[in-house]
Scaffold this active site. Sequence first.
Site, PDB file in Angstrom:
ATOM      1  N   HIS A  24      65.306  34.515   8.848  1.00 62.75           N
ATOM      2  CA  HIS A  24      65.295  33.280   8.069  1.00 62.75           C
ATOM      3  C   HIS A  24      63.874  32.887   7.696  1.00 62.75           C
ATOM      4  O   HIS A  24      62.909  33.353   8.282  1.00 62.75           O
ATOM      5  CB  HIS A  24      65.981  32.140   8.825  1.00 62.75           C
ATOM      6  CG  HIS A  24      65.293  31.757  10.094  1.00 62.75           C
ATOM      7  ND1 HIS A  24      65.467  32.440  11.284  1.00 62.75           N
ATOM      8  CD2 HIS A  24      64.420  30.755  10.363  1.00 62.75           C
ATOM      9  CE1 HIS A  24      64.730  31.881  12.232  1.00 62.75           C
ATOM     10  NE2 HIS A  24      64.077  30.866  11.693  1.00 62.75           N
ATOM     11  N   ASP A  26      61.216  29.716   7.202  1.00 59.08           N
ATOM     12  CA  ASP A  26      60.906  28.326   7.540  1.00 59.08           C
ATOM     13  C   ASP A  26      60.022  27.730   6.451  1.00 59.08           C
ATOM     14  O   ASP A  26      59.010  28.328   6.083  1.00 59.08           O
ATOM     15  CB  ASP A  26      60.121  28.226   8.855  1.00 59.08           C
ATOM     16  CG  ASP A  26      60.968  28.426  10.104  1.00 59.08           C
ATOM     17  OD1 ASP A  26      62.208  28.421   9.994  1.00 59.08           O
ATOM     18  OD2 ASP A  26      60.371  28.577  11.187  1.00 59.08           O
ATOM     19  N   HIS A  30      60.163  21.949   8.255  1.00 66.25           N
ATOM     20  CA  HIS A  30      60.642  22.275   9.602  1.00 66.25           C
ATOM     21  C   HIS A  30      59.884  21.477  10.664  1.00 66.25           C
ATOM     22  O   HIS A  30      60.473  21.023  11.641  1.00 66.25           O
ATOM     23  CB  HIS A  30      60.511  23.774   9.838  1.00 66.25           C
ATOM     24  CG  HIS A  30      61.024  24.273  11.140  1.00 66.25           C
ATOM     25  ND1 HIS A  30      62.090  23.718  11.814  1.00 66.25           N
ATOM     26  CD2 HIS A  30      60.624  25.318  11.916  1.00 66.25           C
ATOM     27  CE1 HIS A  30      62.312  24.384  12.933  1.00 66.25           C
ATOM     28  NE2 HIS A  30      61.431  25.358  13.013  1.00 66.25           N
ATOM     29  N   GLU A 142      61.056  34.486  10.255  1.00 63.68           N
ATOM     30  CA  GLU A 142      61.372  34.845  11.639  1.00 63.68           C
ATOM     31  C   GLU A 142      62.626  35.721  11.669  1.00 63.68           C
ATOM     32  O   GLU A 142      63.452  35.666  10.771  1.00 63.68           O
ATOM     33  CB  GLU A 142      61.613  33.576  12.469  1.00 63.68           C
ATOM     34  CG  GLU A 142      60.381  32.691  12.558  1.00 63.68           C
ATOM     35  CD  GLU A 142      60.650  31.315  13.119  1.00 63.68           C
ATOM     36  OE1 GLU A 142      59.754  30.790  13.804  1.00 63.68           O
ATOM     37  OE2 GLU A 142      61.751  30.752  12.875  1.00 63.68           O
TER      38      GLU A 142
END
Length: 185
Positions: A24, A26, A30, A142
Amino acid sequence: TRDFQNGKGGRETRLVMDAHTGTHVDAPLHFIQGGKTLDQIPMEQLIRKAKVIDLSAIQDVILPEHFAGHGISRGDFVLFKTLNSTEPILERDFVYISGEAARALVDMGVVGVGIDSLGVERDQPDHATHLALLSAGVIIIEGLRLDHVPAGEYLMIAAPLRIMGVEAAPARVILTDLLDPDDQY
């Protein structure tokens, strides 16, 4: 009632998941109040050249000295290949980036950082790694799987789900050899 086996109706799958599931991206929102949302990140920042840096000898935490000799330049998007790519990703024991290393990457002028763990940090109470990167506008990816990817430069195509106003979204990230401008197609 749907009779799928007899050709009537269709199959539908419902997904319910966290925006930080699997691989995913970010966005600054976040951890940065008022930060950019995922849909505010231009695609040019996610479809670009990226450098895979092999740090698979690191056992626990990535420090600045671990990537100092790898030719990172201002404007680079770096992807760290660690033991996380070859070992099962665990919630507690993955290789992560220290806050000090994150600040060093910001000072080096990187525009993006990816790692093959479910997070760039491991339960650091001050969230120093996320804060250092996201407050500088550095994009984070990540959950990469880099076990079969040698160190080097690639064309990265990172395609997060297009969800408006969120801090993250699952993404398909593809690395391909950079095309030679002299190749004819």
